[in-house]
Motif scaffolding. Structure first.
Motif, PDB file in Angstrom:
ATOM      1  N   TYR A  36     -28.821  16.955  15.515  1.00 40.52           N
ATOM      2  CA  TYR A  36     -27.661  16.630  14.690  1.00 40.52           C
ATOM      3  C   TYR A  36     -27.491  15.124  14.556  1.00 40.52           C
ATOM      4  O   TYR A  36     -27.761  14.367  15.491  1.00 40.52           O
ATOM      5  N   GLN A  37     -26.988  14.715  13.413  1.00 41.47           N
ATOM      6  CA  GLN A  37     -26.501  13.358  13.212  1.00 41.47           C
ATOM      7  C   GLN A  37     -25.048  13.324  13.667  1.00 41.47           C
ATOM      8  O   GLN A  37     -24.260  14.200  13.318  1.00 41.47           O
ATOM      9  N   VAL A  38     -24.683  12.316  14.476  1.00 43.92           N
ATOM     10  CA  VAL A  38     -23.312  12.170  14.963  1.00 43.92           C
ATOM     11  C   VAL A  38     -22.644  11.030  14.205  1.00 43.92           C
ATOM     12  O   VAL A  38     -23.171   9.919  14.135  1.00 43.92           O
ATOM     13  N   LEU A  39     -21.474  11.315  13.619  1.00 44.76           N
ATOM     14  CA  LEU A  39     -20.725  10.313  12.872  1.00 44.76           C
ATOM     15  C   LEU A  39     -19.340  10.135  13.472  1.00 44.76           C
ATOM     16  O   LEU A  39     -18.746  11.091  13.995  1.00 44.76           O
ATOM     17  N   ARG A  40     -18.826   8.917  13.393  1.00 48.42           N
ATOM     18  CA  ARG A  40     -17.451   8.642  13.777  1.00 48.42           C
ATOM     19  C   ARG A  40     -16.772   7.945  12.614  1.00 48.42           C
ATOM     20  O   ARG A  40     -17.257   6.922  12.126  1.00 48.42           O
ATOM     21  N   ASP A  41     -15.657   8.525  12.158  1.00 50.01           N
ATOM     22  CA  ASP A  41     -14.953   8.013  10.974  1.00 50.01           C
ATOM     23  C   ASP A  41     -15.910   7.850   9.806  1.00 50.01           C
ATOM     24  O   ASP A  41     -15.823   6.888   9.033  1.00 50.01           O
ATOM     25  N   GLY A  42     -16.865   8.779   9.677  1.00 51.26           N
ATOM     26  CA  GLY A  42     -17.773   8.785   8.545  1.00 51.26           C
ATOM     27  C   GLY A  42     -19.013   7.929   8.684  1.00 51.26           C
ATOM     28  O   GLY A  42     -19.887   7.962   7.807  1.00 51.26           O
ATOM     29  N   GLU A  43     -19.141   7.164   9.772  1.00 57.88           N
ATOM     30  CA  GLU A  43     -20.302   6.301   9.961  1.00 57.88           C
ATOM     31  C   GLU A  43     -21.194   6.831  11.078  1.00 57.88           C
ATOM     32  O   GLU A  43     -20.705   7.203  12.146  1.00 57.88           O
ATOM     33  N   ALA A  44     -22.508   6.850  10.827  1.00 58.19           N
ATOM     34  CA  ALA A  44     -23.451   7.370  11.813  1.00 58.19           C
ATOM     35  C   ALA A  44     -23.484   6.478  13.047  1.00 58.19           C
ATOM     36  O   ALA A  44     -23.605   5.255  12.944  1.00 58.19           O
ATOM     37  N   ILE A  45     -23.355   7.098  14.239  1.00 58.45           N
ATOM     38  CA  ILE A  45     -23.382   6.337  15.491  1.00 58.45           C
ATOM     39  C   ILE A  45     -24.406   6.873  16.480  1.00 58.45           C
ATOM     40  O   ILE A  45     -24.689   6.229  17.492  1.00 58.45           O
ATOM     41  N   GLY A  46     -24.967   8.063  16.239  1.00 61.54           N
ATOM     42  CA  GLY A  46     -25.872   8.610  17.238  1.00 61.54           C
ATOM     43  C   GLY A  46     -26.555   9.878  16.780  1.00 61.54           C
ATOM     44  O   GLY A  46     -26.417  10.318  15.638  1.00 61.54           O
ATOM     45  N   GLN A  47     -27.300  10.462  17.706  1.00 61.70           N
ATOM     46  CA  GLN A  47     -27.996  11.714  17.453  1.00 61.70           C
ATOM     47  C   GLN A  47     -27.821  12.653  18.643  1.00 61.70           C
ATOM     48  O   GLN A  47     -27.836  12.218  19.792  1.00 61.70           O
ATOM     49  N   ALA A  48     -27.625  13.936  18.343  1.00 59.23           N
ATOM     50  CA  ALA A  48     -27.460  14.957  19.372  1.00 59.23           C
ATOM     51  C   ALA A  48     -28.610  15.948  19.299  1.00 59.23           C
ATOM     52  O   ALA A  48     -29.046  16.325  18.208  1.00 59.23           O
ATOM     53  N   THR A  49     -29.090  16.353  20.467  1.00 54.81           N
ATOM     54  CA  THR A  49     -30.120  17.388  20.561  1.00 54.81           C
ATOM     55  C   THR A  49     -29.566  18.538  21.381  1.00 54.81           C
ATOM     56  O   THR A  49     -29.161  18.350  22.536  1.00 54.81           O
ATOM     57  N   ILE A  50     -29.515  19.709  20.801  1.00 58.69           N
ATOM     58  CA  ILE A  50     -28.997  20.906  21.461  1.00 58.69           C
ATOM     59  C   ILE A  50     -30.144  21.883  21.651  1.00 58.69           C
ATOM     60  O   ILE A  50     -30.910  22.150  20.717  1.00 58.69           O
ATOM     61  N   GLN A  51     -30.264  22.403  22.869  1.00 54.30           N
ATOM     62  CA  GLN A  51     -31.402  23.261  23.179  1.00 54.30           C
ATOM     63  C   GLN A  51     -30.959  24.462  24.000  1.00 54.30           C
ATOM     64  O   GLN A  51     -30.162  24.330  24.922  1.00 54.30           O
ATOM     65  N   LEU A  52     -31.498  25.622  23.641  1.00 56.19           N
ATOM     66  CA  LEU A  52     -31.290  26.847  24.415  1.00 56.19           C
ATOM     67  C   LEU A  52     -32.630  27.314  24.955  1.00 56.19           C
ATOM     68  O   LEU A  52     -33.602  27.455  24.196  1.00 56.19           O
TER      69      LEU A  52
END
Length: 237
Positions: A36-52
């Protein structure tokens, strides 16, 4: 950086209910990795990786790792990790352990939750403070909440109540499908079902394509900052 954990963030046994229904999914979830792309107040700040991942004996590990990649989040070396181990029993998952860790150059946070289903007690350690309370059948935690909602939608539920183990107690959190919307995210365009939390004034909106994925294609909430996750990619081994 206030990280987005798909229970806050994102912010998941578990009893998923439609009205008074107790069970929702007969088939165990399949392992996957989602980014996932992580945004704060509409601006990209990071990336998330989710795994099962399946870890044997009817148990699963569900992890959510977030790293700051731009702006102040990158400058501070901000990152967070959440890992839940849950068991698949009676056609539903139940949280066994949950661990959260957040780090920046100037701040750290940690939380550990453990559910002892033999004594029906939950113990929580949060930054050195200790709490305990009784379990509830089908209890989930804030990390696996979005997965739990997605599994309920795959079973055609429209209204869901989840017992969520938080720091000091179990919260009975209620969610409802509010309609369908077209959502554009890096992974593509989706005709998605929008889910809102209905028992709290804290903003929580998640958009699911349940026939394709058990996790949201987009998730937004105000708790902990105006944070949004947008799906980049989804892969099954």
């Amino acid at each position: 950086m206030s990280t987005f954990s798909p229970s806050r963030t994102f912010v998941a046994g578990l009893v998923l209910a439609l009205a008074t229904s107790a069970a929702f999914a007969a088939t165990p979830p399949q392992p996957f990795t989602a980014t996932y792309q992580v945004l704060r107040d509409g601006e990209a700040i990071g990336q998330a990786t989710i795994q099962l991942k399946a870890v044997g004996d009817g148990q699963y590990e569900y992890s959510n790792d977030v790293k700051g990649t731009s702006g102040l989040a990158a400058m501070l070396g901000a990152s967070s990790s959440e890992t839940t181990r849950f068991r698949w029993t009676g056609g539903v998952p139940e949280t066994l352990t949950y661990d959260y860790k957040m780090e920046t150059a100037i701040k750290q946070k940690q939380r550990h939750l453990q559910a002892d289903w033999s004594t029906h007690q939950v113990s929580v350690t949060d930054n050195g403070k200790h709490f305990s309370y009784a379990t509830a059948p089908g209890m989930v935690d804030r990390n696996t909440l979005p997965l739990a909602l997605g599994l309920a939608l795959q079973d055609n539920k429209r209204s869901v109540t989840l017992p969520v183990g938080v720091k000091q107690q179990i919260e009975s959190q209620q969610f409802q499908v509010k309609g369908k919307e077209t959502v554009k995210v890096p992974a593509g365009n989706f005709q998605a079902e929008r889910v809102e939390r209905t028992d709290s004034d804290k903003s929580f909106d998640a958009w699911y394509a349940p026939r394709k994925y058990p996790v949201p294609v987009k998730l937004a909430q105000s708790d902990g900052g105006n944070l949004t996750l947008q799906l980049i990619g989804y892969h099954q081994p």
